[in-house]
Design an enzyme around this catalytic site. Structure first.
Site, PDB file in Angstrom:
ATOM      1  N   GLU A 174       0.799  -1.233   0.000  1.00 45.23           N
ATOM      2  CA  GLU A 174       0.000   0.000   0.000  1.00 45.23           C
ATOM      3  C   GLU A 174       0.834   1.288   0.000  1.00 45.23           C
ATOM      4  O   GLU A 174       0.633   2.164   0.831  1.00 45.23           O
ATOM      5  CB  GLU A 174      -0.962  -0.011   1.194  1.00 45.23           C
ATOM      6  CG  GLU A 174      -1.899  -1.196   1.152  1.00 45.23           C
ATOM      7  CD  GLU A 174      -2.801  -1.328   2.378  1.00 45.23           C
ATOM      8  OE1 GLU A 174      -2.788  -0.447   3.238  1.00 45.23           O
ATOM      9  OE2 GLU A 174      -3.548  -2.328   2.443  1.00 45.23           O
ATOM     10  N   ASN A 217       1.930  -5.281  -3.030  1.00 47.84           N
ATOM     11  CA  ASN A 217       0.517  -5.573  -2.755  1.00 47.84           C
ATOM     12  C   ASN A 217      -0.245  -4.271  -2.480  1.00 47.84           C
ATOM     13  O   ASN A 217       0.254  -3.405  -1.763  1.00 47.84           O
ATOM     14  CB  ASN A 217       0.465  -6.480  -1.503  1.00 47.84           C
ATOM     15  CG  ASN A 217      -0.908  -7.026  -1.187  1.00 47.84           C
ATOM     16  OD1 ASN A 217      -1.563  -7.592  -2.048  1.00 47.84           O
ATOM     17  ND2 ASN A 217      -1.343  -6.876   0.061  1.00 47.84           N
ATOM     18  N   HIS A 253     -10.764  -6.055  -2.163  1.00 48.47           N
ATOM     19  CA  HIS A 253     -11.807  -5.846  -1.150  1.00 48.47           C
ATOM     20  C   HIS A 253     -12.968  -5.135  -1.841  1.00 48.47           C
ATOM     21  O   HIS A 253     -12.849  -3.952  -2.184  1.00 48.47           O
ATOM     22  CB  HIS A 253     -11.286  -4.970  -0.015  1.00 48.47           C
ATOM     23  CG  HIS A 253     -10.216  -5.625   0.802  1.00 48.47           C
ATOM     24  ND1 HIS A 253     -10.481  -6.676   1.644  1.00 48.47           N
ATOM     25  CD2 HIS A 253      -8.889  -5.389   0.904  1.00 48.47           C
ATOM     26  CE1 HIS A 253      -9.356  -7.053   2.246  1.00 48.47           C
ATOM     27  NE2 HIS A 253      -8.376  -6.284   1.801  1.00 48.47           N
ATOM     28  N   GLU A 282      -6.434 -10.657  -0.991  1.00 49.86           N
ATOM     29  CA  GLU A 282      -7.242 -10.397   0.216  1.00 49.86           C
ATOM     30  C   GLU A 282      -8.720 -10.354  -0.136  1.00 49.86           C
ATOM     31  O   GLU A 282      -9.474  -9.495   0.338  1.00 49.86           O
ATOM     32  CB  GLU A 282      -6.819  -9.065   0.868  1.00 49.86           C
ATOM     33  CG  GLU A 282      -5.350  -9.013   1.214  1.00 49.86           C
ATOM     34  CD  GLU A 282      -4.903  -7.731   1.903  1.00 49.86           C
ATOM     35  OE1 GLU A 282      -5.766  -6.944   2.345  1.00 49.86           O
ATOM     36  OE2 GLU A 282      -3.684  -7.514   1.982  1.00 49.86           O
ATOM     37  N   ASP A 284     -12.459 -10.279  -0.489  1.00 45.66           N
ATOM     38  CA  ASP A 284     -13.735 -10.372   0.209  1.00 45.66           C
ATOM     39  C   ASP A 284     -14.716  -9.483  -0.537  1.00 45.66           C
ATOM     40  O   ASP A 284     -14.324  -8.491  -1.154  1.00 45.66           O
ATOM     41  CB  ASP A 284     -13.658 -10.052   1.712  1.00 45.66           C
ATOM     42  CG  ASP A 284     -13.037  -8.719   2.068  1.00 45.66           C
ATOM     43  OD1 ASP A 284     -12.886  -7.852   1.185  1.00 45.66           O
ATOM     44  OD2 ASP A 284     -12.713  -8.526   3.252  1.00 45.66           O
TER      45      ASP A 284
HETATM   46  O1  9MR Z   1      -7.784  -7.807   8.465  1.00 49.28           O
HETATM   47  C1  9MR Z   1      -6.850  -7.003   9.135  1.00 49.28           C
HETATM   48  C2  9MR Z   1      -7.477  -6.471  10.412  1.00 49.28           C
HETATM   49  O2  9MR Z   1      -7.644  -7.528  11.320  1.00 49.28           O
HETATM   50  C3  9MR Z   1      -6.559  -5.434  10.999  1.00 49.28           C
HETATM   51  O3  9MR Z   1      -7.203  -4.904  12.107  1.00 49.28           O
HETATM   52  C4  9MR Z   1      -6.251  -4.366   9.975  1.00 49.28           C
HETATM   53  C5  9MR Z   1      -5.328  -3.347  10.590  1.00 49.28           C
HETATM   54  O4  9MR Z   1      -4.657  -2.566   9.692  1.00 49.28           O
HETATM   55  O5  9MR Z   1      -5.624  -4.974   8.874  1.00 49.28           O
HETATM   56  C6  9MR Z   1      -6.472  -5.857   8.229  1.00 49.28           C
HETATM   57  O6  9MR Z   1      -5.840  -6.382   7.107  1.00 49.28           O
HETATM   58  C7  9MR Z   1      -5.501  -5.442   6.107  1.00 49.28           C
HETATM   59  C8  9MR Z   1      -4.286  -5.975   5.398  1.00 49.28           C
HETATM   60  O7  9MR Z   1      -3.263  -6.222   6.329  1.00 49.28           O
HETATM   61  C9  9MR Z   1      -3.813  -5.020   4.330  1.00 49.28           C
HETATM   62  N1  9MR Z   1      -4.861  -4.702   3.432  1.00 49.28           N
HETATM   63  C10 9MR Z   1      -6.133  -4.308   4.000  1.00 49.28           C
HETATM   64  C11 9MR Z   1      -6.588  -5.312   5.041  1.00 49.28           C
HETATM   65  C12 9MR Z   1      -7.951  -4.936   5.589  1.00 49.28           C
HETATM   66  O8  9MR Z   1      -7.886  -3.728   6.302  1.00 49.28           O
END
Ligand code: 9MR
Length: 473
Positions: A174, A217, A253, A282, A284
């Protein structure tokens, strides 16, 4: 996704159109594990009757994001072991989880996931080495030269610990801004080290574990847009100059504000054409019933139509553990029943359902509501670890539809936050009180809900932050 503050806004508005052409060649480069994990199917189930087996039949993997603290739940572990042949630790390999204090590494939670995966012959995606979120404050406080040392040391230590066990690493996560600028996102790495931090991270990563695939990513890069163009140009430049990069992860997402883009497959293909693998990392998709099922099917078909689409990872197993549980975005319901989306994904993979329950989804009626606009805010701690925790606030509209909401979150003494997602933040002068308003998710039908989340560095104080009454507009 750090999707922070301005996240997941709807960039792709056109209706999803399947561009899929089924791939004839099934085994693109990168489909054979370089980590010594040879079998793609981790289970003894009949070929094609589970997601993992069906994906393996197509030369792909099908993975899930996993949280170590759920592995002891039998429904969770059984579903993971039966259906999936790859895992991504959802939070356990992030910087704050493994190096909350400089040069003191704690791999215990991540190790649990990696050992579990190895015992079931599953691939592991490492997530993630360099990211502006879930980053301890000691890192963001460093001056440039020291930050460079810390970044390279972090990559080296973590990758050395897992050397030979990781199929692919999200080396940098990111790093680009949302919107039309195509610019890099401001972060300690970007601001202090400049554009070169990304290639430096990849170069260091290659030197530590040459067998692991190295991925960039990101989210909101799933269709052709300014952000994905910027990533595309970076990858093209890396390939031209010999900077090591093997794969690009498309987080995927999706929800109604950010639907599966009509040019999803074309976008995956243009990256693949640069000579990298593409991975759906990722996935969903918020929704329910047949609409959600169709979207899942289309995403799977798009991957299968791109020879170098190595595999798909869904961002969790049951809806209840999703980072956005209220949107029911996953393939299994809260009791591990297979949703219509599951059957659609399996069918698109060429598999056949071996039975199990199917949850048709509720469809969700909407009450237009004519009364006073109200909302409630409910706080839950979704994850805790040694140095901090993640909080989630679910906003629910009352008996009238709303178009906006606002909630204040007051951090406790010594607490700081490193990231907010699904909400826009403004701070008061004390730096302790943040007012969160919607980033894209302000409009809620009567009774509908959404949520935002944030990461707190506890600095010794694990008390829940105070969440104010929700104000609707
Ligand atoms: O799913 C993850 C969630 O449990 C955490 O609280 C969050 C914190 O930043 O991160 C989420 O995962 C993220 C991933 O690491 C990077 N891309 C976006 C995902 C969803 O927020």
């Amino acid at each position: 996704m750090t999707i922070n503050v301005s996240d997941a806004g709807g960039r792709h508005r056109s209706p999803f159109r399947v561009l899929a052409r089924r791939a004839l060649a099934l085994g693109g480069a990168g489909l054979v594990s370089v980590t010594g994990v040879v079998a793609l199917s981790g289970s003894a189930h009949a070929a094609g009757s589970t997601l993992g087996a069906a994906a393996a039949g197509q030369g792909r993997y099908f993975g899930a994001a996993v949280a170590a603290n759920h592995l002891g739940e039998s429904g969770y572990a059984t579903t993971l072991d039966t259906e999936f042949n790859a895992v991504t630790p959802e939070n356990e390999m992030k910087w704050d989880a493994v190096e909350g204090t400089r040069n003191t590494f704690n791999f215990s939670n991540a190790d649990q996931i990696v050992s579990h995966a190895q015992s079931k012959n599953m691939k592991v995606r490492g997530h993630t080495l360099v990211w502006h979120s879930q980053l301890p404050s000691w890192v963001s406080g460093l001056a440039a030269a020291d930050l460079r040392t810390a970044m390279n040391n972090h990559i080296t230590q973590v990758m050395t610990h897992y050397k030979g066990k990781i199929y692919a690493w999200d080396v940098v996560n990111e790093a680009f801004q949302d919107g039309s600028s195509g610019a890099r996102r401001s972060s300690p790495f970007q601001d202090k080290l400049g554009n070169g931090f990304i290639e430096e991270a990849f170069t260091t990563a290659r030197s530590v574990d040459p067998a692991a695939k190295l991925c960039y990513n990101d989210y909101n890069t799933d269709g052709v847009n300014a952000k994905s163009n910027a990533v595309y140009n970076m990858v093209k430049d890396f390939k031209a100059r010999g900077v090591p990069i093997d794969c690009v992860g498309f987080q995927s997402h999706f929800n109604s504000n950010s639907p599966v883009p009509s040019d999803y497959q074309a976008n995956l293909q243009r990256f693949a054409d640069l000579g990298v693998d593409v991975q759906i990392t990722e996935l969903d998709i918020e929704g329910s019933g047949s609409a959600q099922a169709t979207n899942y099917s289309n995403v799977v078909k798009a991957c299968l139509a791109v020879t170098r689409c190595a595999g798909i990872t869904v961002w969790g197993i049951p809806d209840k553990y999703s980072w956005r549980a209220s949107g029911t975005p996953l393939l299994f319901d809260d009791n591990y029943g297979k949703k219509a989306a599951y059957t659609a994904a399996l069918t698109a993979l060429g598999g056949t359902s071996g039975g199990g329950t199917t949850d048709p989804g509720t469809g969700g009626g909407t009450d237009p509501g004519t009364g006073t606009k109200t909302c409630t805010a409910t706080y839950t701690a979704t994850q805790t670890w040694s140095g901090g925790f993640n909080g989630q606030v679910t906003i629910k509209a009352g008996s009238a539809a709303i178009t906006g909401w606002s909630v204040k979150v007051t951090l406790g003494a010594s607490q700081t936050t490193t990231g907010v997602w699904n909400g826009t933040t403004s701070w008061d002068s004390t730096g302790k009180v943040m007012t969160i308003t919607p980033s894209y998710n302000g409009s809620l039908a009567a009774g509908a809900s959404t949520s935002f989340g944030f990461t707190v560095q506890a600095n010794g104080n694990t008390a829940a932050p105070a969440v104010s009454v929700c104000t609707a507009s």
